[in-house]
Design a protein around this motif. Structure first.
Motif, PDB file in Angstrom:
ATOM      1  N   ALA A   1      -9.208   5.327  -5.953  1.00 25.53           N
ATOM      2  CA  ALA A   1      -9.583   5.505  -4.990  1.00 25.53           C
ATOM      3  C   ALA A   1      -9.443   7.658  -5.079  1.00 25.53           C
ATOM      4  O   ALA A   1      -9.793   8.438  -4.289  1.00 25.53           O
ATOM      5  CB  ALA A   1      -8.127   5.665  -4.369  1.00 25.53           C
ATOM      6  N   PHE A   2      -8.864   7.788  -6.340  1.00 20.83           N
ATOM      7  CA  PHE A   2      -8.976   9.328  -7.123  1.00 20.83           C
ATOM      8  C   PHE A   2     -10.322   9.993  -6.853  1.00 20.83           C
ATOM      9  O   PHE A   2     -10.728  11.019  -6.853  1.00 20.83           O
ATOM     10  CB  PHE A   2      -8.258   9.403  -8.396  1.00 20.83           C
ATOM     11  N   HIS A   3     -10.841   9.072  -7.543  1.00 20.16           N
ATOM     12  CA  HIS A   3     -12.787   9.201  -7.690  1.00 20.16           C
ATOM     13  C   HIS A   3     -13.051   9.370  -5.990  1.00 20.16           C
ATOM     14  O   HIS A   3     -14.150  10.927  -6.008  1.00 20.16           O
ATOM     15  CB  HIS A   3     -12.946   8.514  -8.457  1.00 20.16           C
ATOM     16  N   ILE A   4     -12.453   8.630  -5.568  1.00 17.74           N
ATOM     17  CA  ILE A   4     -13.695   8.338  -4.023  1.00 17.74           C
ATOM     18  C   ILE A   4     -13.170  10.077  -3.196  1.00 17.74           C
ATOM     19  O   ILE A   4     -14.020  10.236  -2.580  1.00 17.74           O
ATOM     20  CB  ILE A   4     -13.268   8.023  -2.949  1.00 17.74           C
ATOM     21  N   LEU A   5     -11.587  10.198  -3.535  1.00 15.71           N
ATOM     22  CA  LEU A   5     -11.428  11.369  -2.824  1.00 15.71           C
ATOM     23  C   LEU A   5     -12.685  12.658  -3.386  1.00 15.71           C
ATOM     24  O   LEU A   5     -12.445  13.450  -2.608  1.00 15.71           O
ATOM     25  CB  LEU A   5      -9.543  11.292  -2.834  1.00 15.71           C
ATOM     26  N   HIS A   6     -12.268  12.993  -4.751  1.00 14.93           N
ATOM     27  CA  HIS A   6     -13.078  13.984  -4.970  1.00 14.93           C
ATOM     28  C   HIS A   6     -14.008  14.067  -4.978  1.00 14.93           C
ATOM     29  O   HIS A   6     -14.929  15.087  -4.665  1.00 14.93           O
ATOM     30  CB  HIS A   6     -13.190  13.555  -6.679  1.00 14.93           C
ATOM     31  N   GLU A   7     -15.498  12.681  -5.271  1.00 17.14           N
ATOM     32  CA  GLU A   7     -16.558  12.698  -4.329  1.00 17.14           C
ATOM     33  C   GLU A   7     -17.192  13.216  -2.934  1.00 17.14           C
ATOM     34  O   GLU A   7     -17.593  13.420  -2.201  1.00 17.14           O
ATOM     35  CB  GLU A   7     -16.914  11.331  -4.400  1.00 17.14           C
ATOM     36  N   GLN A   8     -15.367  12.797  -1.785  1.00 14.75           N
ATOM     37  CA  GLN A   8     -16.111  13.094  -0.781  1.00 14.75           C
ATOM     38  C   GLN A   8     -15.248  14.771  -0.340  1.00 14.75           C
ATOM     39  O   GLN A   8     -15.570  15.175   0.634  1.00 14.75           O
ATOM     40  CB  GLN A   8     -15.085  11.842   0.121  1.00 14.75           C
ATOM     41  N   GLY A   9     -15.064  14.977  -1.216  1.00 17.26           N
ATOM     42  CA  GLY A   9     -14.500  16.737  -1.370  1.00 17.26           C
ATOM     43  C   GLY A   9     -13.215  16.257  -0.009  1.00 17.26           C
ATOM     44  O   GLY A   9     -13.114  17.359   0.481  1.00 17.26           O
ATOM     45  N   ILE A  10     -12.707  15.374   0.168  1.00 19.61           N
ATOM     46  CA  ILE A  10     -11.082  15.373   0.542  1.00 19.61           C
ATOM     47  C   ILE A  10      -9.844  15.443   0.325  1.00 19.61           C
ATOM     48  O   ILE A  10     -10.043  14.810  -1.253  1.00 19.61           O
ATOM     49  CB  ILE A  10     -11.221  14.310   2.150  1.00 19.61           C
ATOM     50  N   PHE A  11      -8.941  15.835   0.843  1.00 23.66           N
ATOM     51  CA  PHE A  11      -7.193  15.770  -0.168  1.00 23.66           C
ATOM     52  C   PHE A  11      -6.704  14.362   0.317  1.00 23.66           C
ATOM     53  O   PHE A  11      -5.632  14.424   0.068  1.00 23.66           O
ATOM     54  CB  PHE A  11      -6.524  16.667  -0.104  1.00 23.66           C
ATOM     55  N   MET A  12      -7.103  13.303   1.412  1.00 24.39           N
ATOM     56  CA  MET A  12      -6.329  11.907   2.019  1.00 24.39           C
ATOM     57  C   MET A  12      -7.245  11.848   2.670  1.00 24.39           C
ATOM     58  O   MET A  12      -8.281  11.748   3.391  1.00 24.39           O
ATOM     59  CB  MET A  12      -5.423  13.225   3.109  1.00 24.39           C
ATOM     60  N   ALA A  13      -6.718  10.049   2.821  1.00 30.74           N
ATOM     61  CA  ALA A  13      -7.396   9.323   3.421  1.00 30.74           C
ATOM     62  C   ALA A  13      -6.079   8.258   3.943  1.00 30.74           C
ATOM     63  O   ALA A  13      -5.344   8.371   3.509  1.00 30.74           O
ATOM     64  CB  ALA A  13      -8.609   8.328   2.650  1.00 30.74           C
ATOM     65  N   PRO A  14      -6.469   7.746   5.521  1.00 31.63           N
ATOM     66  CA  PRO A  14      -5.811   6.191   5.590  1.00 31.63           C
ATOM     67  C   PRO A  14      -6.224   5.402   5.214  1.00 31.63           C
ATOM     68  O   PRO A  14      -7.254   5.496   4.514  1.00 31.63           O
ATOM     69  CB  PRO A  14      -6.090   6.480   6.819  1.00 31.63           C
ATOM     70  N   LEU A  15      -4.700   4.640   4.887  1.00 30.67           N
ATOM     71  CA  LEU A  15      -5.337   3.683   4.148  1.00 30.67           C
ATOM     72  C   LEU A  15      -5.034   1.595   5.116  1.00 30.67           C
ATOM     73  O   LEU A  15      -4.257   1.833   6.018  1.00 30.67           O
ATOM     74  CB  LEU A  15      -3.311   3.113   3.728  1.00 30.67           C
ATOM     75  N   TRP A  16      -5.462   1.213   4.698  1.00 34.36           N
ATOM     76  CA  TRP A  16      -6.002   0.156   5.553  1.00 34.36           C
ATOM     77  C   TRP A  16      -5.577  -1.317   4.795  1.00 34.36           C
ATOM     78  O   TRP A  16      -5.852  -1.730   3.857  1.00 34.36           O
ATOM     79  CB  TRP A  16      -7.744  -0.247   5.676  1.00 34.36           C
ATOM     80  N   ASP A  17      -4.531  -1.534   5.268  1.00 30.62           N
ATOM     81  CA  ASP A  17      -4.628  -3.178   5.226  1.00 30.62           C
ATOM     82  C   ASP A  17      -5.413  -4.286   5.650  1.00 30.62           C
ATOM     83  O   ASP A  17      -5.455  -4.816   6.201  1.00 30.62           O
ATOM     84  CB  ASP A  17      -2.536  -3.512   5.415  1.00 30.62           C
ATOM     85  N   PHE A  18      -6.254  -5.328   4.958  1.00 30.79           N
ATOM     86  CA  PHE A  18      -7.146  -5.915   5.202  1.00 30.79           C
ATOM     87  C   PHE A  18      -5.915  -7.473   6.318  1.00 30.79           C
ATOM     88  O   PHE A  18      -6.277  -7.967   6.765  1.00 30.79           O
ATOM     89  CB  PHE A  18      -8.083  -6.395   4.438  1.00 30.79           C
ATOM     90  N   CYS A  19      -4.897  -7.366   5.002  1.00 32.61           N
ATOM     91  CA  CYS A  19      -4.406  -8.798   5.619  1.00 32.61           C
ATOM     92  C   CYS A  19      -3.621  -8.404   7.025  1.00 32.61           C
ATOM     93  O   CYS A  19      -3.046  -9.648   7.716  1.00 32.61           O
ATOM     94  CB  CYS A  19      -3.251  -8.997   4.161  1.00 32.61           C
ATOM     95  N   LYS A  20      -3.436  -7.415   6.553  1.00 36.98           N
ATOM     96  CA  LYS A  20      -1.879  -7.246   8.136  1.00 36.98           C
ATOM     97  C   LYS A  20      -2.767  -6.612   9.498  1.00 36.98           C
ATOM     98  O   LYS A  20      -2.732  -6.808  10.104  1.00 36.98           O
ATOM     99  CB  LYS A  20      -1.186  -6.217   8.234  1.00 36.98           C
ATOM    100  N   GLY A  21      -4.377  -6.292   8.777  1.00 40.29           N
ATOM    101  CA  GLY A  21      -4.888  -6.061  10.065  1.00 40.29           C
ATOM    102  C   GLY A  21      -4.764  -4.744  10.433  1.00 40.29           C
ATOM    103  O   GLY A  21      -4.631  -4.425  12.235  1.00 40.29           O
ATOM    104  N   GLN A  22      -4.229  -3.095   9.722  1.00 37.60           N
ATOM    105  CA  GLN A  22      -3.406  -2.077  10.543  1.00 37.60           C
ATOM    106  C   GLN A  22      -4.054  -1.234   9.375  1.00 37.60           C
ATOM    107  O   GLN A  22      -3.631  -1.511   8.305  1.00 37.60           O
ATOM    108  CB  GLN A  22      -2.675  -2.312  10.934  1.00 37.60           C
ATOM    109  N   PHE A  23      -3.719  -0.273   9.774  1.00 42.30           N
ATOM    110  CA  PHE A  23      -3.308   0.763   9.285  1.00 42.30           C
ATOM    111  C   PHE A  23      -1.989   1.373   8.680  1.00 42.30           C
ATOM    112  O   PHE A  23      -1.234   0.862   9.612  1.00 42.30           O
ATOM    113  CB  PHE A  23      -3.942   2.514   9.707  1.00 42.30           C
ATOM    114  N   VAL A  24      -1.530   0.985   7.532  1.00 42.78           N
ATOM    115  CA  VAL A  24      -0.244   0.717   7.095  1.00 42.78           C
ATOM    116  C   VAL A  24       0.036   2.251   6.921  1.00 42.78           C
ATOM    117  O   VAL A  24       1.584   2.624   5.893  1.00 42.78           O
ATOM    118  CB  VAL A  24      -0.114   0.274   5.813  1.00 42.78           C
ATOM    119  N   GLY A  25      -0.825   3.554   6.450  1.00 42.55           N
ATOM    120  CA  GLY A  25      -0.078   4.955   5.557  1.00 42.55           C
ATOM    121  C   GLY A  25      -1.372   5.882   5.309  1.00 42.55           C
ATOM    122  O   GLY A  25      -2.829   5.470   5.902  1.00 42.55           O
ATOM    123  N   VAL A  26      -0.641   6.757   4.542  1.00 42.40           N
ATOM    124  CA  VAL A  26      -2.603   7.808   3.990  1.00 42.40           C
ATOM    125  C   VAL A  26      -2.208   8.102   2.265  1.00 42.40           C
ATOM    126  O   VAL A  26      -0.700   7.755   2.113  1.00 42.40           O
ATOM    127  CB  VAL A  26      -2.271   9.079   4.782  1.00 42.40           C
TER     128      VAL A  26
END
Length: 484
Positions: free
Chosen positions: A182-207
Motif C-alpha cells: 500500500a505504501f508503494h501504491i500511494l507513492h507511485e500514484q502520487g496520492i496521500f490517501m486512499a479508501p479501503l475496501w473490505d471484500f468480505c463485507k462488500g463495503q468501504f470500511v475506512g481510509v
C-alpha cells in the motif's frame, strides 16, 4: 481635478496627466485609487500661497477610475466632485474618453476646512506610506457576517455532484494488502490517501493516509534501530487498523470499545455539510459514495471530496461578484484566519511549529502528530523560509525502499526532503508544495491560490527576507467562513 494631453505623436499607451485637488485643508493628505490598485498612497502637496489646498498630478489611461483621499488618518471623499457608492465605500469617480476635453472645475464656494464624510468604516485596506509604515485595517462584524451568510447560502444550495470531474480515477485499496505494498501504491500514484475496501463485507470500511504511515514508522522504530522490509511485510492494512483502533480506542462512557465509523458523504449532500464534516472529523478528504440499494449495498466510489474542491467552487461562483463578499477585500492580517508567529508579549497565542533543516526526521514526525498539524515550515537561523515538510512527504520513503535502511533519529529533515526531491507526481510539483503569500495579500488572492490543485496551505512570509510570519491553510479559510 484638471486634465491635459501630451500632443506628441509617439505611439504607445495614451496617458493623460490629471491634477487631483483636495481643497479642505489638513496636515497630511494622500490620494489612493483604482489606478494604484488601492494599494499605494500618493502624497499630495500644498499649493503655493494656498496652504489648505493640496494637489498631485498623476498620469492616467483613458477609462473609468475611482479614487478617494486619506486626510490626517481618515478616509474621505469629495462631496463636490462626482461620487458613487463603491467597493470601498463612497468613492469619487472620473471618466476619461479617448479624446476628451474633460476638465472638472472645483466649486469655488467650498470653504477650507469644510466637514466631509469620514469613510473609515467603509474602506480599510492595507496601504503603504512612502516612509514604509502601514495603515492597519479593521474589519467590522457586519462585513464578516455578510460574507459568512452569502458563503453559507451558496454552499447550502449546491451538492457534491458539482465536485465530480468530467473524467478521472479514484484509487481504492483492499484491506488485506500488506502495508508495504500500500505504501508503494500511494507513492507511485502520487496520492496521500486512499479508501479501503473490505471484500468480505462488500463495503468501504475506512481510509489509509500518510498519517498512518507516519504512525507505523514511529511504532516500528520504537522496536529497533532500523526499519526492515520484513516488518512492514507482516502488517496487513486490516491488522494495522485493528492495532491502531486498540491503541487509540474510543470510549463510549461505559468502558466499552467501539470502532471508528467510516466517514463518507453521499452525492446529494450539500457542500456546507460536507465542509463541516471534514472540519469536525479532522480529515483532509471524504469519499463520495453512491448506492442504488436501499441498504447501501454495492456502493460505488465516485470521488474524494476535499476542501480544495469546495473552495474552487466558491471561487468560480463569486469570481465576477467578489465585491458581494466584503471580507474578501481585506488583507489576511486583518482577518482572524491562520496561525501566526506570536509577537513579543503575546503569551496567549498558539505557537507556530517550525524546524531547522538539521532537525531529525523523527522530531519532524513527532511534531506532526503531537501538534496535530499537516505541515511544518523549515527555516534557517533567522526564521527565513527554506522549505516545508508535510505529512504526505512520508511517501517519498517508498522510493527505492528507503524505509529499509534509514534511522529516523539519524536522518535529518533536509536529507528526507532531498530524498523526495524528484519523487513528486505531476499533480503535486515542488513549487506547489512550498507556496508563499504576504500578510498584506487580500483574502480573495489567498483563496484563489489555495484553490489551485496540489496547494493545501500558504506560508505567510515577510517581503524580501522571507521570514516566516504565519501559515494559512484550507481548513483555516473554512473555519473562518463557517464560524468554526
Amino acid at each position: 481635478m484638471d486634465s491635459g494631453r501630451d500632443a506628441g505623436g509617439v505611439a504607445g499607451p495614451v496617458l493623460i496627466p490629471m491634477r487631483f485637488v483636495w481643497p479642505y485643508g489638513g496636515r497630511s493628505v494622500f490620494l489612493c485609487g483604482s489606478f494604484t490598485r488601492w494599494s499605494e498612497l500618493l502624497p499630495m502637496s500644498p499649493v503655493e500661497g494656498c496652504p489648505t489646498v493640496f494637489q498631485v498630478i498623476y498620469n492616467l489611461p483613458p477609462g473609468y477610475h475611482q479614487y478617494k483621499f486619506f486626510v490626517d488618518g481618515e478616509w474621505r471623499h469629495d462631496e463636490h466632485q462626482p461620487y458613487v457608492p463603491g467597493e470601498y465605500g463612497m468613492v469619487n469617480t472620473v471618466f476619461l474618453a479617448t479624446d476628451p476635453n474633460y476638465i472638472p472645475v472645483l466649486n469655488p464656494d467650498v470653504a477650507p476646512g469644510n466637514s466631509m464624510d469620514v469613510d473609515n468604516e467603509a474602506f480599510r485596506r492595507v496601504v503603504r506610506l512612502t516612509d514604509g509604515s502601514e495603515v492597519l485595517p479593521r474589519i467590522s462584524d457586519a462585513d464578516v457576517q455578510i460574507s459568512r451568510q452569502r458563503i453559507s447560502a451558496f454552499l447550502s444550495s449546491h451538492t457534491a455532484y458539482e465536485l465530480l470531474p468530467e473524467s478521472g480515477k479514484v484509487v481504492a485499496l483492499d484491506v488485506d494488502l500488506p502495508v508495504k505494498q500500500a505504501f508503494h501504491i500511494l507513492h507511485e500514484q502520487g496520492i496521500f490517501m486512499a479508501p479501503l475496501w473490505d471484500f468480505c463485507k462488500g463495503q468501504f470500511v475506512g481510509v489509509l493516509s500518510a498519517l498512518d504511515f507516519i504512525l507505523i514508522l514511529r511504532e516500528l522504530g520504537n522496536h529497533g534501530s532500523n526499519l526492515t522490509e520484513e516488518e512492514l511485510e507482516t502488517h496487513s492494512i486490516s491488522a494495522w487498523k485493528e492495532g491502531k483502533s486498540y491503541l487509540n480506542r474510543q470510549n463510549n462512557g461505559h468502558g466499552a470499545v467501539f470502532p471508528r465509523r467510516f466517514i463518507h458523504v453521499w452525492p446529494y449532500d450539500n457542500l456546507k455539510d460536507i465542509a463541516v464534516k471534514i472540519l469536525q472529523k479532522d480529515v483532509s478528504t471524504v469519499p463520495v459514495i453512491h448506492s442504488s440499494s436501499e441498504h447501501a449495498s454495492f456502493p460505488q466510489l465516485l470521488h474524494l471530496a476535499s476542501l480544495s474542491g469546495i473552495l474552487k467552487c466558491i471561487c468560480r461562483y463569486f469570481r465576477h461578484c467578489s465585491s458581494s463578499l466584503p471580507a474578501l477585500q481585506f488583507p489576511i492580517c486583518a482577518i482572524p484566519v491562520g496561525t501566526w508567529v506570536p509577537k513579543i508579549g503575546e503569551s496567549n497565542r498558539r505557537p507556530l511549529a517550525m524546524l531547522r533543516p538539521t532537525a531529525s526526521l523523527a522530531s519532524a514526525l513527532n511534531l506532526l502528530v503531537q501538534a496535530q498539524v499537516s505541515s511544518i515550515p523549515i527555516v534557517d537561523d533567522n526564521d527565513s523560509l527554506l522549505d516545508i515538510y508535510c505529512r504526505s512527504d512520508i511517501t517519498a520513503l517508498a522510493k527505492n525502499r528507503a524505509y529499509t535502511h534509514i534511522n529516523l533519529d539519524e536522518m535529518t529533515v533536509h536529507q528526507a526532503l532531498q530524498l523526495g526531491q524528484d519523487a513528486y507526481s505531476p499533480y503535486e510539483l515542488r513549487s506547489q508544495r512550498c507556496q508563499m503569500c504576504l500578510r498584506s495579500d487580500s483574502l480573495h488572492k489567498v483563496m484563489e491560490r489555495l484553490a489551485n490543485p496540489g496547494v493545501r496551505r500558504l506560508v505567510i512570509v515577510e517581503a524580501g527576507s522571507k521570514r516566516v510570519e504565519g501559515i494559512v491553510s484550507l481548513s483555516d479559510i473554512f473555519k473562518f467562513f463557517l464560524g468554526g
